[in-house]
Scaffold this motif. Structure first.
Motif, PDB file in Angstrom:
ATOM      1  N   TYR A  20     -10.061  -2.063  -8.790  1.00 55.39           N
ATOM      2  CA  TYR A  20      -9.334  -1.127  -7.900  1.00 55.39           C
ATOM      3  C   TYR A  20      -7.751  -1.242  -8.055  1.00 55.39           C
ATOM      4  N   GLY A  21      -7.243  -0.110  -8.149  1.00 56.30           N
ATOM      5  CA  GLY A  21      -5.804  -0.264  -8.028  1.00 56.30           C
ATOM      6  C   GLY A  21      -5.307   0.083  -6.626  1.00 56.30           C
ATOM      7  N   ILE A  22      -4.635  -0.799  -6.024  1.00 59.87           N
ATOM      8  CA  ILE A  22      -4.335  -0.998  -4.565  1.00 59.87           C
ATOM      9  C   ILE A  22      -2.854  -0.474  -4.381  1.00 59.87           C
ATOM     10  N   SER A  23      -2.637   0.567  -3.739  1.00 63.11           N
ATOM     11  CA  SER A  23      -1.241   0.981  -3.634  1.00 63.11           C
ATOM     12  C   SER A  23      -0.671   0.157  -2.273  1.00 63.11           C
ATOM     13  N   ALA A  24       0.433  -0.712  -2.499  1.00 62.56           N
ATOM     14  CA  ALA A  24       0.529  -1.656  -1.243  1.00 62.56           C
ATOM     15  C   ALA A  24       1.776  -0.819  -0.378  1.00 62.56           C
ATOM     16  N   GLY A  25       2.477   0.171  -1.039  1.00 67.70           N
ATOM     17  CA  GLY A  25       3.546   0.830  -0.514  1.00 67.70           C
ATOM     18  C   GLY A  25       5.115   0.081  -0.750  1.00 67.70           C
ATOM     19  N   PRO A  26       6.037   0.293  -0.169  1.00 70.78           N
ATOM     20  CA  PRO A  26       7.293   0.298  -0.845  1.00 70.78           C
ATOM     21  C   PRO A  26       7.810  -1.372  -0.350  1.00 70.78           C
ATOM     22  N   GLY A  27       7.166  -1.790   0.840  1.00 66.87           N
ATOM     23  CA  GLY A  27       7.735  -3.078   1.342  1.00 66.87           C
ATOM     24  C   GLY A  27       6.986  -3.406   2.481  1.00 66.87           C
ATOM     25  N   ASP A  28       7.006  -2.664   3.507  1.00 66.62           N
ATOM     26  CA  ASP A  28       6.611  -2.925   4.999  1.00 66.62           C
ATOM     27  C   ASP A  28       5.019  -3.008   4.808  1.00 66.62           C
ATOM     28  N   PRO A  29       4.573  -4.396   4.990  1.00 66.98           N
ATOM     29  CA  PRO A  29       2.997  -4.465   4.809  1.00 66.98           C
ATOM     30  C   PRO A  29       2.113  -3.470   5.582  1.00 66.98           C
ATOM     31  N   ASP A  30       2.705  -2.856   6.801  1.00 67.26           N
ATOM     32  CA  ASP A  30       1.983  -1.974   7.643  1.00 67.26           C
ATOM     33  C   ASP A  30       1.712  -0.562   7.011  1.00 67.26           C
ATOM     34  N   LEU A  31       2.384  -0.184   5.750  1.00 67.90           N
ATOM     35  CA  LEU A  31       2.313   1.037   5.291  1.00 67.90           C
ATOM     36  C   LEU A  31       1.202   1.056   4.321  1.00 67.90           C
ATOM     37  N   ILE A  32       0.388   0.149   4.053  1.00 66.45           N
ATOM     38  CA  ILE A  32      -0.938   0.129   3.301  1.00 66.45           C
ATOM     39  C   ILE A  32      -1.889   0.960   4.036  1.00 66.45           C
ATOM     40  N   THR A  33      -2.418   1.670   3.342  1.00 66.77           N
ATOM     41  CA  THR A  33      -3.379   2.985   3.848  1.00 66.77           C
ATOM     42  C   THR A  33      -4.853   2.090   4.361  1.00 66.77           C
ATOM     43  N   VAL A  34      -5.421   2.724   5.355  1.00 65.24           N
ATOM     44  CA  VAL A  34      -6.511   2.092   5.847  1.00 65.24           C
ATOM     45  C   VAL A  34      -7.504   1.718   4.707  1.00 65.24           C
ATOM     46  N   LYS A  35      -7.688   2.875   3.956  1.00 66.37           N
ATOM     47  CA  LYS A  35      -8.665   2.752   2.831  1.00 66.37           C
ATOM     48  C   LYS A  35      -8.310   1.504   1.833  1.00 66.37           C
ATOM     49  N   ALA A  36      -7.032   1.389   1.593  1.00 68.86           N
ATOM     50  CA  ALA A  36      -6.568   0.395   0.634  1.00 68.86           C
ATOM     51  C   ALA A  36      -6.999  -0.979   1.342  1.00 68.86           C
ATOM     52  N   LEU A  37      -6.710  -1.049   2.405  1.00 71.47           N
ATOM     53  CA  LEU A  37      -6.780  -2.265   3.296  1.00 71.47           C
ATOM     54  C   LEU A  37      -8.158  -2.846   3.297  1.00 71.47           C
ATOM     55  N   LYS A  38      -8.981  -1.719   3.487  1.00 76.88           N
ATOM     56  CA  LYS A  38     -10.447  -2.243   3.571  1.00 76.88           C
ATOM     57  C   LYS A  38     -10.850  -2.641   2.048  1.00 76.88           C
ATOM     58  N   LEU A  39     -10.633  -2.062   1.060  1.00 74.05           N
ATOM     59  CA  LEU A  39     -10.926  -2.447  -0.009  1.00 74.05           C
ATOM     60  C   LEU A  39     -10.440  -3.738  -0.698  1.00 74.05           C
ATOM     61  N   LEU A  40      -8.901  -4.024  -0.348  1.00 74.39           N
ATOM     62  CA  LEU A  40      -8.467  -5.097  -0.422  1.00 74.39           C
ATOM     63  C   LEU A  40      -9.160  -6.324   0.088  1.00 74.39           C
ATOM     64  N   GLN A  41      -9.474  -6.220   1.355  1.00 69.24           N
ATOM     65  CA  GLN A  41     -10.111  -7.224   2.098  1.00 69.24           C
ATOM     66  C   GLN A  41     -11.626  -7.732   1.390  1.00 69.24           C
ATOM     67  N   GLN A  42     -12.155  -6.546   0.726  1.00 69.40           N
ATOM     68  CA  GLN A  42     -13.602  -6.927   0.292  1.00 69.40           C
ATOM     69  C   GLN A  42     -13.711  -7.598  -0.847  1.00 69.40           C
ATOM     70  N   VAL A  43     -12.867  -7.307  -1.742  1.00 67.95           N
ATOM     71  CA  VAL A  43     -12.803  -7.903  -3.220  1.00 67.95           C
ATOM     72  C   VAL A  43     -12.636  -9.387  -2.940  1.00 67.95           C
ATOM     73  N   PRO A  44     -13.259  -9.850  -4.140  1.00 68.13           N
ATOM     74  CA  PRO A  44     -13.316 -11.418  -4.182  1.00 68.13           C
ATOM     75  C   PRO A  44     -12.041 -11.887  -5.014  1.00 68.13           C
ATOM     76  N   VAL A  45     -11.361 -11.052  -5.780  1.00 73.20           N
ATOM     77  CA  VAL A  45     -10.316 -11.264  -6.746  1.00 73.20           C
ATOM     78  C   VAL A  45      -9.244 -10.224  -6.484  1.00 73.20           C
ATOM     79  N   VAL A  46      -8.133 -10.752  -6.210  1.00 71.70           N
ATOM     80  CA  VAL A  46      -6.836  -9.908  -5.955  1.00 71.70           C
ATOM     81  C   VAL A  46      -5.768 -10.496  -7.112  1.00 71.70           C
ATOM     82  N   ALA A  47      -5.533  -9.342  -8.029  1.00 66.64           N
ATOM     83  CA  ALA A  47      -4.553  -9.331  -8.824  1.00 66.64           C
ATOM     84  C   ALA A  47      -3.008  -8.878  -8.589  1.00 66.64           C
TER      85      ALA A  47
END
Length: 261
Positions: A20-47
């Motif tokens: 998954y390519g997760i778009s984190a936004g330009p700097g503010d952690p709250d600007l990540i999308t809900v979809k990206a956040l769900k996937l980010l928290q699901q995966v066992p490995v974050v690169a």
């Protein structure tokens, strides 16, 4: 905050994982999308791209508040150079690091600041991985890119009406800026630090300094804004600096009338 769904990421033996390519936004952690956040928290490995001198990189700093302790974090080293051979070697090495996780059936999220489809290393990582794993499953999750974040922080619309937008990712020749100023009402220069003195002179010649803005680390804790560059000829800018030029004064008038957006 945990947004885990009822469907865990793929872990079955023999079934390759998904990238998954997760778009984190330009700097503010709250600007990540809900979809990206769900996937980010699901995966066992974050690169993510490794930072310099052992420090956390930008993408890692953005998503750290959302990561779970049990997730494995994998920094990948990319060359910040124009040498094609060195770039290719770095992408291949990053792919070799990620491939074993995918082959073991683990889903991997590669996190990039901004949007993963907007001048992002994710594109090259996918290409390098597909050379090693032709059947690779990859999904890009869109997000907020830096020009949008910068415009919002300046209180300006990026474009309005029929305005044409030019984005120059790296300025290899000053003639590229001259050409863009001929046809685009709004010009964005990314990574402007190395050519800022020359760019400032061009903006002065075109009488555009008062309609130009510099944004450092847009939306992040270290954000700095400069508007009206007429008094800022000698700025010492970091690598991630963005210049926004508005040839038309229409946008600025709208912003002033509305008191910002």
């Amino acid at each position: 905050m945990n947004l885990l769904s009822d469907s865990p990421p793929s872990m079955a033996v023999g079934k390759p994982g998904k990238l998954y390519g997760i778009s984190a936004g330009p700097g503010d952690p709250d600007l990540i999308t809900v979809k990206a956040l769900k996937l980010l928290q699901q995966v066992p490995v974050v690169a993510f791209p490794a930072g310099r001198q052992g420090q956390p990189g930008i993408a890692q700093r953005i998503v750290t508040p959302w990561l779970r302790p049990e997730q494995q974090q994998v920094p990948l080293f990319f060359a910040l150079v124009q040498d094609e051979a060195k770039l290719q070697a770095a992408w291949a090495a990053a792919a070799a690091t990620i491939e074993p996780y995918l082959q073991q059936g683990q889903d991997v999220a590669f996190v990039s600041e901004g949007d993963v489809s907007f001048y992002s290393t994710f594109t090259y990582l996918v290409a390098a991985l597909r050379e090693r794993c032709p059947g690779l499953l990859a999904q890009a999750v869109p997000g907020v890119c830096s020009p949008l974040g910068a415009a919002a922080e300046l209180g300006l619309p990026l474009t309005i009406g029929t305005q044409k937008l030019a984005v120059l990712p790296t300025l290899h020749s000053l003639s590229e800026l001259e050409q863009a100023l001929r046809w685009a009402e709004v010009v964005v220069l990314l990574k402007v630090s190395s050519v800022y003195p020359q760019v400032w002179q061009i903006l002065r010649q075109h009488d555009l300094l008062r309609q130009s803005h510099i944004v450092l680390w847009a939306t992040g804790q270290e954000q700095v804004l400069y508007s009206d560059l007429s008094q800022h000829a000698d700025l010492q800018l970091p690598y991630f600096s963005l210049l926004l030029v508005q040839r038309s004064q229409e946008t600025s008038k709208i912003s002033a009338t509305c008191g910002g957006l």
